[in-house]
Design an enzyme around this catalytic site. Sequence first.
Site, PDB file in Angstrom:
ATOM      1  N   PHE A 176      64.561  22.978   5.689  1.00 29.42           N
ATOM      2  CA  PHE A 176      65.656  22.761   6.255  1.00 29.42           C
ATOM      3  C   PHE A 176      65.963  21.275   6.743  1.00 29.42           C
ATOM      4  O   PHE A 176      67.058  20.781   6.934  1.00 29.42           O
ATOM      5  CB  PHE A 176      65.808  23.787   7.441  1.00 29.42           C
ATOM      6  CG  PHE A 176      65.936  25.233   7.184  1.00 29.42           C
ATOM      7  CD1 PHE A 176      66.698  25.690   6.094  1.00 29.42           C
ATOM      8  CD2 PHE A 176      65.131  26.064   7.403  1.00 29.42           C
ATOM      9  CE1 PHE A 176      66.839  27.086   5.723  1.00 29.42           C
ATOM     10  CE2 PHE A 176      65.040  27.290   7.415  1.00 29.42           C
ATOM     11  CZ  PHE A 176      65.874  27.995   6.325  1.00 29.42           C
ATOM     12  N   ASP A 177      64.950  20.624   6.710  1.00 31.46           N
ATOM     13  CA  ASP A 177      65.190  19.126   6.651  1.00 31.46           C
ATOM     14  C   ASP A 177      65.886  18.662   5.269  1.00 31.46           C
ATOM     15  O   ASP A 177      66.855  17.904   5.555  1.00 31.46           O
ATOM     16  CB  ASP A 177      64.007  18.357   6.884  1.00 31.46           C
ATOM     17  CG  ASP A 177      63.461  18.096   8.646  1.00 31.46           C
ATOM     18  OD1 ASP A 177      64.566  18.144   9.109  1.00 31.46           O
ATOM     19  OD2 ASP A 177      62.257  17.780   8.608  1.00 31.46           O
ATOM     20  N   VAL A 178      65.430  19.239   4.432  1.00 31.74           N
ATOM     21  CA  VAL A 178      65.889  18.853   2.917  1.00 31.74           C
ATOM     22  C   VAL A 178      67.645  19.461   2.901  1.00 31.74           C
ATOM     23  O   VAL A 178      68.227  18.640   2.348  1.00 31.74           O
ATOM     24  CB  VAL A 178      65.243  19.428   1.802  1.00 31.74           C
ATOM     25  CG1 VAL A 178      65.803  19.371   0.362  1.00 31.74           C
ATOM     26  CG2 VAL A 178      63.676  18.866   1.886  1.00 31.74           C
TER      27      VAL A 178
END
Length: 409
Positions: A176-178
């Site tokens: 979810f960072d990506v």
Amino acid sequence: MSTPGSQAASPRRPLDGIVVADFSRVLAGPYATMLLADMGATVIKVESPNGDDTRLWMPPERDGIGTYYLSVNRNKSSIALDLADEQDLRTAYAILDRADVFVENFKPGGLARFGLDAESVRERWPRLIHATITGFGTAGGASMPGYDLLVQGMSGFMHVTGHPDADPQRAGVAIFDVVTGLHTAVGILAALLERQGSGDGLGQHVALNLLSSALSGLVNQTTGYAAAGDNPQRLGNDHPSLYPYGPFPTADQDLIICVGNDHQFARLVQTLGVPELAADPRFESVLLRNQNRDELRVLMVEALAAGTADHWFQRLQAVGVPCAPILDIAQGVQRADDLGLEPVVPVGAPGTRQVPLIRNPVSFSRTPVAYPKAPPHLDEDAADVRAWLEATPARRHDADRAADPEAVR
């Protein structure tokens, strides 16, 4: 040298002329700004004197630098600034005076004491696109640290990941960072287009948070709940709406088979030597195959036992049934290379420090991405950035200059 870190031989790229002041750390922000840098934006990475935390996240490492840092920081120029130091803060302001985009992922309220909160930025730099990334927004979740694993847990992602009889599982990457980094890049590009077409030349604040990006990235799972009240559960490697869709054992190892419609199912069972299953009333539609997946699995496993994974891969590929082996990372990169995708590229101009990194996935027919600069060492480009500040006029509105006549230009 027109911009810090520029290379005279670099081809024209889509974002040439756009300047990004990157005050972000770790993954979501740096991933977004790296994508912009690959496309030609001048990205100035402003780090604390201690540097981005990910420089020290190892193993693995290359030449003493964590590969985590290397993965998201190519094509940038690094300058180390202590915002608590008056002169360094003025240098940061000077960079923003010349920037089109400001990206940061400080804790909510953390930049207010430096005059870099959203309201202050809007007043001082009204043309600036200001992108803010938080973990859980600026209201009830303002005090919560934005670690990807926390978001994987709180979004429901871990609850639907793993075997039904085992514990919830995290993804093998900070997914979810990506996803948030991708959303950030899209938001910035949209804001730049809006500014260009608005006529007033004004920027805007683009706010993102990891939890909202996660809920969006969970697509059919969260929409199933929002639109139909369905609360999905862990299914292991099965798909909630399609069957067969996942890994199946063969004579030697698992093979992934993905059937998305009735025509693919007919070709699958024909190739497996059990064509009668296509007309079996238990399996003749997507809905029925889902309802009777346990019975279908037994029959498929029995048929697949007659050959190896590679045998079935070759045969099913030949008739257009989607399938794939399960590879490790090294094999995955090698398979991409075998397919002509050239996944690994040398980053850095010839004759300079070069690092092999994973290619940007976007391909442009006229203005290709380029890789002129390896991920910088901490403060590596300070002299270049300061020289660029001296040679480049600020791009602030007259009203802003009048309000702060002593600002560095």
